[in-house]
Motif scaffolding. Structure first.
Motif, PDB file in Angstrom:
ATOM      1  N   LEU A 101     -19.746 -72.466  15.376  1.00 51.70           N
ATOM      2  CA  LEU A 101     -20.454 -73.306  16.348  1.00 51.70           C
ATOM      3  C   LEU A 101     -19.816 -73.227  17.732  1.00 51.70           C
ATOM      4  O   LEU A 101     -20.520 -73.179  18.742  1.00 51.70           O
ATOM      5  CB  LEU A 101     -20.483 -74.764  15.878  1.00 51.70           C
ATOM      6  N   PHE A 102     -18.496 -73.190  17.787  1.00 54.51           N
ATOM      7  CA  PHE A 102     -17.811 -73.091  19.067  1.00 54.51           C
ATOM      8  C   PHE A 102     -18.082 -71.744  19.726  1.00 54.51           C
ATOM      9  O   PHE A 102     -18.297 -71.670  20.934  1.00 54.51           O
ATOM     10  CB  PHE A 102     -16.305 -73.303  18.897  1.00 54.51           C
ATOM     11  N   ILE A 103     -18.096 -70.684  18.945  1.00 52.80           N
ATOM     12  CA  ILE A 103     -18.367 -69.356  19.486  1.00 52.80           C
ATOM     13  C   ILE A 103     -19.785 -69.291  20.046  1.00 52.80           C
ATOM     14  O   ILE A 103     -20.011 -68.777  21.151  1.00 52.80           O
ATOM     15  CB  ILE A 103     -18.144 -68.272  18.410  1.00 52.80           C
ATOM     16  N   VAL A 104     -20.752 -69.821  19.305  1.00 52.46           N
ATOM     17  CA  VAL A 104     -22.146 -69.825  19.771  1.00 52.46           C
ATOM     18  C   VAL A 104     -22.278 -70.678  21.029  1.00 52.46           C
ATOM     19  O   VAL A 104     -22.957 -70.284  21.991  1.00 52.46           O
ATOM     20  CB  VAL A 104     -23.077 -70.321  18.646  1.00 52.46           C
ATOM     21  N   PHE A 105     -21.630 -71.834  21.055  1.00 51.02           N
ATOM     22  CA  PHE A 105     -21.678 -72.702  22.231  1.00 51.02           C
ATOM     23  C   PHE A 105     -21.104 -71.998  23.451  1.00 51.02           C
ATOM     24  O   PHE A 105     -21.699 -72.011  24.536  1.00 51.02           O
ATOM     25  CB  PHE A 105     -20.913 -74.000  21.949  1.00 51.02           C
ATOM     26  N   ALA A 106     -19.954 -71.373  23.301  1.00 53.46           N
ATOM     27  CA  ALA A 106     -19.315 -70.671  24.419  1.00 53.46           C
ATOM     28  C   ALA A 106     -20.184 -69.511  24.892  1.00 53.46           C
ATOM     29  O   ALA A 106     -20.311 -69.279  26.104  1.00 53.46           O
ATOM     30  CB  ALA A 106     -17.931 -70.179  24.020  1.00 53.46           C
TER      31      ALA A 106
END
Length: 133
Positions: free
Chosen positions: A109-114
Protein backbone atom coordinates in the motif's frame (compact mmCIF):
# COMPACT_ATOMS: atom_id res chain seq x y z
CA UNK A 1 17.99 -14.91 -0.64
CA UNK A 2 17.58 -18.39 -1.98
CA UNK A 3 14.67 -20.72 -1.29
CA UNK A 4 16.78 -23.09 0.82
CA UNK A 5 17.99 -20.33 3.13
CA UNK A 6 14.45 -18.91 3.35
CA UNK A 7 13.11 -22.30 4.45
CA UNK A 8 15.92 -22.64 6.99
CA UNK A 9 15.10 -19.26 8.49
CA UNK A 10 11.40 -20.07 8.69
CA UNK A 11 12.16 -23.50 10.11
CA UNK A 12 14.52 -22.00 12.69
CA UNK A 13 11.80 -19.55 13.72
CA UNK A 14 9.55 -22.49 14.54
CA UNK A 15 12.23 -24.44 16.41
CA UNK A 16 13.41 -21.62 18.65
CA UNK A 17 11.16 -20.10 21.28
CA UNK A 18 9.48 -16.81 20.39
CA UNK A 19 11.39 -14.73 23.00
CA UNK A 20 14.63 -15.57 21.18
CA UNK A 21 13.36 -13.63 18.16
CA UNK A 22 11.88 -10.86 20.27
CA UNK A 23 15.09 -8.90 19.84
CA UNK A 24 14.36 -8.51 16.12
CA UNK A 25 10.94 -7.01 16.73
CA UNK A 26 12.26 -4.94 19.62
CA UNK A 27 14.85 -3.45 17.28
CA UNK A 28 12.53 -3.00 14.29
CA UNK A 29 9.39 -1.86 16.16
CA UNK A 30 10.07 -1.04 19.82
CA UNK A 31 6.42 -0.39 20.75
CA UNK A 32 4.96 -3.48 19.06
CA UNK A 33 2.19 -4.98 21.19
CA UNK A 34 2.27 -8.55 19.80
CA UNK A 35 -0.64 -8.40 17.37
CA UNK A 36 0.25 -9.05 13.72
CA UNK A 37 0.60 -5.89 11.66
CA UNK A 38 -1.69 -5.69 8.63
CA UNK A 39 -0.92 -3.97 5.34
CA UNK A 40 -3.08 -1.03 6.43
CA UNK A 41 -1.27 -0.79 9.77
CA UNK A 42 2.11 -0.85 8.04
CA UNK A 43 0.92 1.87 5.65
CA UNK A 44 -0.14 4.08 8.54
CA UNK A 45 3.11 3.39 10.38
CA UNK A 46 5.21 4.36 7.37
CA UNK A 47 3.16 7.53 6.83
CA UNK A 48 4.12 8.66 10.33
CA UNK A 49 7.87 8.47 9.81
CA UNK A 50 9.61 11.87 9.88
CA UNK A 51 10.95 11.68 6.32
CA UNK A 52 7.48 10.93 4.92
CA UNK A 53 5.93 13.77 6.91
CA UNK A 54 8.55 16.14 5.49
CA UNK A 55 7.84 14.78 2.01
CA UNK A 56 4.11 15.37 2.42
CA UNK A 57 4.79 19.01 3.28
CA UNK A 58 7.28 19.35 0.41
CA UNK A 59 4.78 17.77 -1.99
CA UNK A 60 2.11 20.22 -0.92
CA UNK A 61 4.50 23.13 -1.49
CA UNK A 62 5.62 21.84 -4.91
CA UNK A 63 2.02 21.40 -6.01
CA UNK A 64 0.91 24.72 -4.54
CA UNK A 65 3.60 26.67 -6.38
CA UNK A 66 3.51 24.33 -9.40
CA UNK A 67 7.28 24.08 -9.32
CA UNK A 68 8.88 21.71 -11.82
CA UNK A 69 12.14 21.53 -9.89
CA UNK A 70 10.32 21.15 -6.60
CA UNK A 71 8.32 18.33 -8.17
CA UNK A 72 11.55 16.66 -9.25
CA UNK A 73 12.99 16.88 -5.74
CA UNK A 74 9.78 15.51 -4.25
CA UNK A 75 9.64 12.58 -6.68
CA UNK A 76 13.26 11.67 -5.94
CA UNK A 77 12.50 11.98 -2.21
CA UNK A 78 9.46 9.69 -2.45
CA UNK A 79 11.51 7.18 -4.44
CA UNK A 80 14.27 7.16 -1.83
CA UNK A 81 11.81 6.90 1.06
CA UNK A 82 10.13 3.94 -0.61
CA UNK A 83 13.52 2.33 -1.13
CA UNK A 84 14.48 2.80 2.51
CA UNK A 85 11.09 2.07 4.10
CA UNK A 86 10.58 -1.21 2.31
CA UNK A 87 14.02 -2.59 3.05
CA UNK A 88 15.11 -3.07 -0.55
CA UNK A 89 18.57 -1.90 0.41
CA UNK A 90 19.14 -4.58 3.06
CA UNK A 91 19.88 -8.27 2.77
CA UNK A 92 16.42 -9.04 4.15
CA UNK A 93 17.28 -11.70 6.74
CA UNK A 94 16.20 -9.68 9.78
CA UNK A 95 13.29 -8.20 7.86
CA UNK A 96 12.10 -11.70 6.87
CA UNK A 97 12.22 -12.81 10.50
CA UNK A 98 10.33 -9.69 11.59
CA UNK A 99 7.68 -10.31 8.92
CA UNK A 100 7.35 -13.92 10.09
CA UNK A 101 6.96 -12.71 13.67
CA UNK A 102 4.28 -10.27 12.56
CA UNK A 103 5.79 -6.98 13.71
CA UNK A 104 6.27 -5.75 10.12
CA UNK A 105 3.44 -5.87 7.61
CA UNK A 106 3.17 -5.78 3.85
CA UNK A 107 4.43 -2.52 2.32
CA UNK A 108 2.49 -2.74 -0.95
CA UNK A 109 0.00 0.00 0.00
CA UNK A 110 2.83 2.41 0.78
CA UNK A 111 4.55 1.65 -2.52
CA UNK A 112 1.32 2.22 -4.47
CA UNK A 113 0.63 5.44 -2.55
CA UNK A 114 4.13 6.78 -3.21
CA UNK A 115 3.89 5.87 -6.89
CA UNK A 116 0.53 7.62 -7.24
CA UNK A 117 1.88 10.72 -5.51
CA UNK A 118 4.88 10.76 -7.85
CA UNK A 119 2.71 10.38 -10.96
CA UNK A 120 0.37 13.09 -9.74
CA UNK A 121 3.19 15.51 -8.99
CA UNK A 122 4.82 14.92 -12.37
CA UNK A 123 1.57 15.42 -14.25
CA UNK A 124 0.51 18.47 -12.26
CA UNK A 125 3.85 20.30 -12.31
CA UNK A 126 4.61 19.57 -15.97
CA UNK A 127 4.70 22.69 -18.14
CA UNK A 128 1.49 23.45 -19.99
CA UNK A 129 1.47 23.56 -23.79
CA UNK A 130 0.53 27.24 -23.74
CA UNK A 131 3.66 27.95 -21.62
CA UNK A 132 5.99 26.69 -24.36
CA UNK A 133 5.03 29.25 -26.98
Amino acid sequence: MGPVRRRLIRGAAVLFPAPAWAEVCAAQRPNWDGTPVTAWGEFLYLLQTPIVLILIIATALAVRFRSEWGGLVVVVGWSLSTFLATGWGTNGDLRAVAINEGCIGNTTLFIVFAALVCVGVVLYTAPLKRDKT
